[in-house]
Design an enzyme around this catalytic site. Structure first.
Site, PDB file in Angstrom:
ATOM      1  N   ILE A  18      -8.500 -17.409  11.433  1.00 29.80           N
ATOM      2  CA  ILE A  18      -9.009 -18.321  11.203  1.00 29.80           C
ATOM      3  C   ILE A  18      -9.024 -19.293   9.927  1.00 29.80           C
ATOM      4  O   ILE A  18      -8.607 -20.497   9.844  1.00 29.80           O
ATOM      5  CB  ILE A  18     -10.657 -18.371  11.680  1.00 29.80           C
ATOM      6  N   ARG A  38      -8.155 -11.248  -1.060  1.00 32.05           N
ATOM      7  CA  ARG A  38      -7.986 -10.096  -1.562  1.00 32.05           C
ATOM      8  C   ARG A  38      -6.349  -9.576  -1.685  1.00 32.05           C
ATOM      9  O   ARG A  38      -5.980  -9.309  -2.715  1.00 32.05           O
ATOM     10  CB  ARG A  38      -8.499  -8.914  -0.898  1.00 32.05           C
ATOM     11  N   VAL A  60     -13.769 -11.718  -3.596  1.00 37.90           N
ATOM     12  CA  VAL A  60     -14.679 -12.628  -3.216  1.00 37.90           C
ATOM     13  C   VAL A  60     -16.272 -12.260  -3.462  1.00 37.90           C
ATOM     14  O   VAL A  60     -17.129 -13.240  -3.386  1.00 37.90           O
ATOM     15  CB  VAL A  60     -14.405 -13.326  -2.020  1.00 37.90           C
ATOM     16  N   TYR A 151     -23.374  -6.270  11.028  1.00 35.28           N
ATOM     17  CA  TYR A 151     -22.570  -7.634  11.213  1.00 35.28           C
ATOM     18  C   TYR A 151     -23.506  -8.690  11.347  1.00 35.28           C
ATOM     19  O   TYR A 151     -23.343  -9.822  10.845  1.00 35.28           O
ATOM     20  CB  TYR A 151     -21.368  -7.394  11.977  1.00 35.28           C
TER      21      TYR A 151
END
Length: 254
Positions: A18, A38, A60, A151
């Site tokens: 995405i 990364r 991040v 998640y």
């Protein structure tokens, strides 16, 4: 086409899936695009193919590393005017087999990264009186799925942050929205397909249909479909779209 000519866009997790689709779509809209993540090699591949692209590698979830990378990006392309928080990862296992470390990892990658990158650029957006923040959440931020408890928690937190910031910034010229794709044709989903094959012995087509079964269209979402929605949210005529979590899932979430 949305006109983003001259705008500096930062896309986290922009080396594939995405994130890559978003980077390419917004570059086609005229934006200068920094892809951040990364793994430098895929980021460089994406950036080098864009009319105005640059790649920077950092963790991040690390505030100092993010601030340093963004400062480097700003020196080349100017202030970040559009932020797309796409970096993320998923973990699938029964709840009782997930550990506290698993939960912390999901929160760090999916939620803390969104918090950290947004804090790094938001003040400048407010000072300039214009900005766009688009968080790539998931239908898992709008509903529940079994076996992905950590998640789901992380993506619900992203949706909550989106709504809170939208209210705080409603009169500052900055909008904050989330896109919430269902199962999308990415490396993450291809990994899930392989897990189903390994654990159940199903064929690849059967495994893919297992993931697509909750989508009324009975298919996987394509990354370009998500990127199209992000492009619209960044455009000049989307000022009134704020605090929304837009499901891109064929009608799975209404």
């Amino acid at each position: 086409m949305t006109d983003l000519t001259g705008k500096h866009v930062l896309v986290t997790g922009g080396g594939k899936g995405i994130g890559e689709a978003v980077a390419r779509r917004l570059a086609a809209d005229g934006a200068k695009v920094t892809v951040l993540g990364r793994s430098l090699e895929p980021l460089l591949a994406v950036a080098s193919s864009l009319p105005q692209g640059q790649a920077l590698s950092c963790d991040v979830t690390d505030e100092a590393a993010v601030n340093a990378a963004i400062q480097e990006a700003v020196e080349v392309f100017g202030p970040v005017e559009i932020l797309v928080n796409n970096a993320g990862a998923a973990l699938s296992a029964p709840f009782l087999k997930q550990t506290g470390d698993d939960l912390r990892r999901m929160l760090e990658i999916n939620t803390v990264s969104t918090w950290t990158c947004t804090q790094a650029v938001l003040g400048g957006m407010v000072d300039r009186g214009w900005g766009r923040v688009v968080n790539v959440a998931s239908t898992a931020g709008l509903k529940a799925y079994p076996y992905v408890a950590s998640y789901v928690m992380a993506k619900h937190a992203v949706v909550g942050l989106t709504r809170t910031l939208a209210l705080e910034l409603a009169r500052k010229g900055v909008t904050v929205n989330a896109v919430c794709p269902g199962y999308t044709e990415t490396d993450m989903v291809r990994g899930a397909v392989q897990t189903i094959i390994d654990k159940t012995g199903r064929s690849e087509d059967e495994a893919r249909m297992e993931l697509a079964k909750n989508n009324p269209q009975k298919r996987l979402v394509q990354p370009d479909e998500v990127a199209e929605t992000v492009s619209w949210l960044c455009g000049a005529n989307s000022d009134s779209i704020n605090g929304q979590s837009i499901a891109i899932a064929g009608g799975e979430v209404m």
